[in-house]
Design an enzyme around this catalytic site. Structure first.
Site, PDB file in Angstrom:
ATOM      1  N   ASP A 120     -57.489  17.900  15.716  1.00 12.48           N
ATOM      2  CA  ASP A 120     -56.970  16.728  16.407  1.00 12.48           C
ATOM      3  C   ASP A 120     -55.557  17.030  16.898  1.00 12.48           C
ATOM      4  O   ASP A 120     -54.712  17.487  16.126  1.00 12.48           O
ATOM      5  CB  ASP A 120     -56.960  15.519  15.464  1.00 12.48           C
ATOM      6  CG  ASP A 120     -56.896  14.214  16.232  1.00 12.48           C
ATOM      7  OD1 ASP A 120     -57.342  14.183  17.397  1.00 12.48           O
ATOM      8  OD2 ASP A 120     -56.404  13.220  15.670  1.00 12.48           O
ATOM      9  N   HIS A 127     -47.368   8.045  22.663  1.00 22.63           N
ATOM     10  CA  HIS A 127     -47.859   7.817  21.301  1.00 22.63           C
ATOM     11  C   HIS A 127     -46.957   8.500  20.270  1.00 22.63           C
ATOM     12  O   HIS A 127     -46.550   7.884  19.281  1.00 22.63           O
ATOM     13  CB  HIS A 127     -49.295   8.329  21.162  1.00 22.63           C
ATOM     14  CG  HIS A 127     -49.805   8.344  19.761  1.00 22.63           C
ATOM     15  ND1 HIS A 127     -50.073   7.191  19.050  1.00 22.63           N
ATOM     16  CD2 HIS A 127     -50.083   9.380  18.913  1.00 22.63           C
ATOM     17  CE1 HIS A 127     -50.505   7.512  17.837  1.00 22.63           C
ATOM     18  NE2 HIS A 127     -50.516   8.829  17.727  1.00 22.63           N
ATOM     19  N   GLU A 193     -57.724   5.164  16.556  1.00 23.75           N
ATOM     20  CA  GLU A 193     -57.003   5.938  17.564  1.00 23.75           C
ATOM     21  C   GLU A 193     -57.985   6.197  18.699  1.00 23.75           C
ATOM     22  O   GLU A 193     -59.020   6.839  18.499  1.00 23.75           O
ATOM     23  CB  GLU A 193     -56.455   7.254  16.993  1.00 23.75           C
ATOM     24  CG  GLU A 193     -55.411   7.035  15.907  1.00 23.75           C
ATOM     25  CD  GLU A 193     -54.485   8.224  15.685  1.00 23.75           C
ATOM     26  OE1 GLU A 193     -54.933   9.374  15.863  1.00 23.75           O
ATOM     27  OE2 GLU A 193     -53.307   7.999  15.334  1.00 23.75           O
ATOM     28  N   GLU A 195     -59.178   8.129  21.686  1.00 26.33           N
ATOM     29  CA  GLU A 195     -58.952   9.496  22.153  1.00 26.33           C
ATOM     30  C   GLU A 195     -60.124   9.958  23.010  1.00 26.33           C
ATOM     31  O   GLU A 195     -61.198   9.366  22.984  1.00 26.33           O
ATOM     32  CB  GLU A 195     -58.835  10.469  20.961  1.00 26.33           C
ATOM     33  CG  GLU A 195     -57.867  10.027  19.881  1.00 26.33           C
ATOM     34  CD  GLU A 195     -57.593  11.117  18.837  1.00 26.33           C
ATOM     35  OE1 GLU A 195     -58.000  12.282  19.047  1.00 26.33           O
ATOM     36  OE2 GLU A 195     -56.985  10.787  17.810  1.00 26.33           O
ATOM     37  N   ASP A 227     -60.526   8.131  16.147  1.00 23.69           N
ATOM     38  CA  ASP A 227     -60.017   8.784  14.941  1.00 23.69           C
ATOM     39  C   ASP A 227     -59.488   7.713  13.994  1.00 23.69           C
ATOM     40  O   ASP A 227     -58.286   7.484  13.884  1.00 23.69           O
ATOM     41  CB  ASP A 227     -58.909   9.758  15.370  1.00 23.69           C
ATOM     42  CG  ASP A 227     -58.254  10.443  14.192  1.00 23.69           C
ATOM     43  OD1 ASP A 227     -58.941  10.680  13.190  1.00 23.69           O
ATOM     44  OD2 ASP A 227     -57.042  10.744  14.282  1.00 23.69           O
ATOM     45  N   ARG A 231     -53.272   3.923   7.784  1.00 25.96           N
ATOM     46  CA  ARG A 231     -51.846   4.233   7.969  1.00 25.96           C
ATOM     47  C   ARG A 231     -51.063   4.239   6.671  1.00 25.96           C
ATOM     48  O   ARG A 231     -50.085   4.989   6.539  1.00 25.96           O
ATOM     49  CB  ARG A 231     -51.219   3.219   8.924  1.00 25.96           C
ATOM     50  CG  ARG A 231     -51.838   3.195  10.303  1.00 25.96           C
ATOM     51  CD  ARG A 231     -51.718   4.537  10.983  1.00 25.96           C
ATOM     52  NE  ARG A 231     -52.255   4.477  12.350  1.00 25.96           N
ATOM     53  CZ  ARG A 231     -52.432   5.560  13.115  1.00 25.96           C
ATOM     54  NH1 ARG A 231     -52.140   6.769  12.656  1.00 25.96           N
ATOM     55  NH2 ARG A 231     -52.922   5.437  14.328  1.00 25.96           N
ATOM     56  N   GLN A 234     -51.942   7.508   4.909  1.00 25.85           N
ATOM     57  CA  GLN A 234     -51.328   8.588   5.689  1.00 25.85           C
ATOM     58  C   GLN A 234     -49.815   8.674   5.455  1.00 25.85           C
ATOM     59  O   GLN A 234     -49.263   9.766   5.261  1.00 25.85           O
ATOM     60  CB  GLN A 234     -51.615   8.333   7.173  1.00 25.85           C
ATOM     61  CG  GLN A 234     -51.063   9.385   8.120  1.00 25.85           C
ATOM     62  CD  GLN A 234     -51.278   8.986   9.597  1.00 25.85           C
ATOM     63  OE1 GLN A 234     -51.947   7.999   9.893  1.00 25.85           O
ATOM     64  NE2 GLN A 234     -50.710   9.763  10.490  1.00 25.85           N
ATOM     65  N   LYS A 247     -57.123  10.202   7.275  1.00 22.40           N
ATOM     66  CA  LYS A 247     -57.929  10.447   8.472  1.00 22.40           C
ATOM     67  C   LYS A 247     -59.348  10.910   8.152  1.00 22.40           C
ATOM     68  O   LYS A 247     -60.245  10.731   8.977  1.00 22.40           O
ATOM     69  CB  LYS A 247     -57.277  11.582   9.295  1.00 22.40           C
ATOM     70  CG  LYS A 247     -55.859  11.314   9.730  1.00 22.40           C
ATOM     71  CD  LYS A 247     -55.819  10.450  10.960  1.00 22.40           C
ATOM     72  CE  LYS A 247     -54.458  10.493  11.627  1.00 22.40           C
ATOM     73  NZ  LYS A 247     -54.485   9.851  12.955  1.00 22.40           N
ATOM     74  N   THR A 251     -64.581   9.834  11.677  1.00 23.85           N
ATOM     75  CA  THR A 251     -64.187   9.969  13.075  1.00 23.85           C
ATOM     76  C   THR A 251     -65.448   9.707  13.896  1.00 23.85           C
ATOM     77  O   THR A 251     -66.448  10.393  13.707  1.00 23.85           O
ATOM     78  CB  THR A 251     -63.684  11.404  13.357  1.00 23.85           C
ATOM     79  OG1 THR A 251     -62.626  11.722  12.443  1.00 23.85           O
ATOM     80  CG2 THR A 251     -63.186  11.538  14.798  1.00 23.85           C
ATOM     81  N   GLU A 357     -49.281   1.055  17.041  1.00 22.16           N
ATOM     82  CA  GLU A 357     -48.353   0.867  18.156  1.00 22.16           C
ATOM     83  C   GLU A 357     -48.470  -0.529  18.759  1.00 22.16           C
ATOM     84  O   GLU A 357     -47.474  -1.167  19.090  1.00 22.16           O
ATOM     85  CB  GLU A 357     -48.648   1.891  19.268  1.00 22.16           C
ATOM     86  CG  GLU A 357     -48.340   3.314  18.928  1.00 22.16           C
ATOM     87  CD  GLU A 357     -48.877   4.234  20.023  1.00 22.16           C
ATOM     88  OE1 GLU A 357     -48.206   4.396  21.052  1.00 22.16           O
ATOM     89  OE2 GLU A 357     -50.002   4.762  19.848  1.00 22.16           O
TER      90      GLU A 357
END
Lengths: 410, 410
Positions: A120, A127, A193, A195, A227, A231, A234, A247, A251, A357
């Site tokens: 990844d 970002h 996420e 992507e 993904d 948080r 992480q 993570k 996925t 975000e």
């Protein structure tokens, strides 16, 4: 009107032809898996059609996955696309094709290939800057290396799942800054996420690298990729060796692999790289030919409300640069390797590709159409990623959907 | 004297019986790969012997890898060990066994299984402290999370290679602190990491975890593992998402998988954990039964000189704790998953498991028996890892060797 009379803006017209793996839904869990090509609102059983048509290399699509086809490399991919386009657009082959079409509503989609290594990246400047501001408020948002190399890390290949797979809320260690020690429990800051994922084919030998100019030889196709990220897990674990359990629980990828051939009309220049990257990331020409971006429009839907529209053209690093970087140390590339772009975020709030975000770490809740508000994911929430790109001759290339619903922690 | 009359201290006696994959060297590169068991100075062709003996499940060893056997899980592993021990120690089966023995000097060894996901941990307090002092001299050596969880990250499964594979010096971006921008070129600080690798079998479903008490059900065996590391590439790239190209070019493993069954006599208490870890890392009992260490004596040889003797019993976190941690978020475990312990380092210089520590980042050169000195690896250098552990009844369990020679950058 026949099944081939598709409107020009149909996302799965003849200019697209993505590959996937399906079974007939009625046949249950143990149904045979077949390689399929999406054409309009149907799926073509590729091996069966190619065998009936006497195509020499039809056997590569037997086996219920794209693995063997990915291994063959660019010449085989080009030949298959030419064969498919010919057979789908020529009335002469109509009976042979129609005999092997299944309505898309009758199929169940599966993981299209065996994921070899999953990497990844972190290729959006917006970002990375936003996450830097949130996770490391006392430092520069971008680390000093960020504009010199596409930062990436290896993820867990074994937990890449196909769209539609439920996501069990992960548990793990969390330690808010206000607490002296970590506690164990379900993640309280579960995120997505948005992507793109790049599907690699062909293979190299240990010690060889894929030059930027040769990246297209190995870039077979593109999927939507979510993904999922915890948080809180992480934030506590990631120093110094990077994200791990925050993570690795899941996925999701969309079931249709859109080929890079179908995305030729979507190539766009990169937004610009300053400082100029090192030569192996620049290619031998002026960079525009090989280090190109893709004009893919992504949409993030949360419980039925579109909350963000990230644009892939805003990405700082190109897919070819990512592949050239990940193999520049001689690391082998294998068919089935998958790399994610990292969260696609743009400069405005409405283009941010993750909820960390979008809610600015939970401080700015997002309002959904049903009047509810959200910061991070709640149990039962469903997230859908969708995307389109410009296709040849003014057409539209669709990616379909990448869907996941959050289930309570066990 | 027969081939079975092995001295009690033979590292591959009947108490060991490690599994590997071999071909007959004379037969060349395309020779058939066979699952073998090392017995003394011979390799038993397991599928052939088991088939001749009429063993019901012999087919699991056909296919030239341990993959199918790993998938079967603990009951099959125990049954195979009992069958093997019986057939090797009973005169009645002598002819059947002898017909399928190949002298170890006549075989070529291969990667014993398909590596599914590869995770590398960081479980030595001495190693993590030393690296912290070297890489982050202005901070506490151990990050605040270190004693709460076994820190790990995913590595590249596709570049795990069998002992004997040459290691091409990787190229990449390096930026010494004294330079304003990075340059590209061959790594100037190429290093090893002496580790044990744990081979996982059985499988879980997405969202399930492996409890500490159940870890033994999934821990099939142990190999020597050399996690080759380019320290200059690593130092520049690893913030914030962890090591990537500094590690992904190659990881060597020894060809013989020593079973955890053969290592029962090597179980030792951990050195002690303070603070007490969270319950999922403690197990349901007092911890001594499930979170045990292993008394494996490792030796690092550099161009013929033994430069270090790391002791695995000095590791802070146990293999079972690592497996329980890596799956606590519901991440699937697959047969063929491999996890490394991280560099094995002890409290003294002569027990440090990497050259970064041994040469203290290049400041304290190591003198070899030939009078030469070294800090990091030079082209042509050969590193051999070896290990032994106590076996049942005063015997010795050997791991064999994990060898690699550095070749010049391409």
């Amino acid at each position: 009107m026949t099944w081939l009379d598709l409107p020009a803006d149909h996302p799965f017209g003849l200019h697209n032809l993505p590959y996937g793996v399906f079974s007939v839904a009625d046949e249950g869990d143990d149904a045979v898996r077949r390689v399929g090509v999406r054409v309009g609102d149907h799926v073509l059983d590729l091996a069966a059609c190619a065998e009936q048509a006497g195509m020499e290399s039809a056997a590569v699509w037997r086996g219920g996955s794209l693995d063997a086809f990915l291994a063959e490399g660019r010449p085989a991919w080009a030949a298959a696309r030419a064969w498919l386009t010919g057979h789908l657009s020529n009335e002469e082959y109509r009976d042979c094709v129609e005999a092997h079409l299944v309505p898309v509503g009758d199929v169940r989609m599966h993981l299209p290939f065996s994921v070899a290594d999953y990497v990844d990246f972190y290729a959006s400047e917006h970002h990375a800057s936003n996450v830097g501001r949130i996770f490391r408020p006392d430092s520069e948002p971008l680390t000093p290396n960020w504009k010199h190399l596409p930062i990436g890390y290896h993820g867990r290949a074994g937990t890449v799942v196909v769209s539609g797979t439920d996501i069990v809320r992960p548990s793990g260690q969390r330690k808010p800054p206000t607490e002296p020690v970590p506690t164990f429990g379900p993640s309280l800051r579960l995120d997505i996420e948005a992507e793109l994922g790049f599907v690699v084919g062909g293979a190299t030998r240990l010690g060889e690298r894929v030059a930027l100019e040769d990246a297209d030889e190995h870039l077979f196709g593109v999927v939507l990729l979510n993904d999922w990220s915890a948080r809180d897990i992480q934030a506590w674990e990631y120093v110094p060796l990077g994200p791990f359990l925050g993570k690795s629980f899941a996925t999701s990828i969309s079931p249709w692999v859109v080929t890079t051939d179908a995305l030729r009309a979507a190539r766009v220049p990169l937004p610009g790289q300053d400082p100029e990257p090192l030569p192996y990331l620049r290619g031998s020409g002026d960079g525009a030919g090989t280090a190109y971006g893709l004009d893919v429009h992504v949409e993030v839907e949360w419980n039925g409300t579109v909350v963000s529209r990230p644009e892939f053209r805003d990405m700082y690093w190109s897919p070819a640069q990512m592949l050239a970087h990940l193999s520049v140390n001689g690391a082998t590339v294998r068919p089935g390797d998958l790399f994610g772009s990292g969260t696609i975020s743009g400069p405005h709030r409405g283009t941010r590709g993750c909820f960390l975000e979008l809610s600015w770490s939970g401080q700015e809740p997002v309002t959904l159409d049903d009047g509810g508000t959200r910061t991070f994911l709640e149990d039962g929430d469903t997230v859908v990623l969708r995307a389109t790109a410009p296709g040849a001759d003014g057409t539209v290339v669709g990616f379909g959907e990448c869907v996941g619903t959050v289930r309570p922690a066990r």
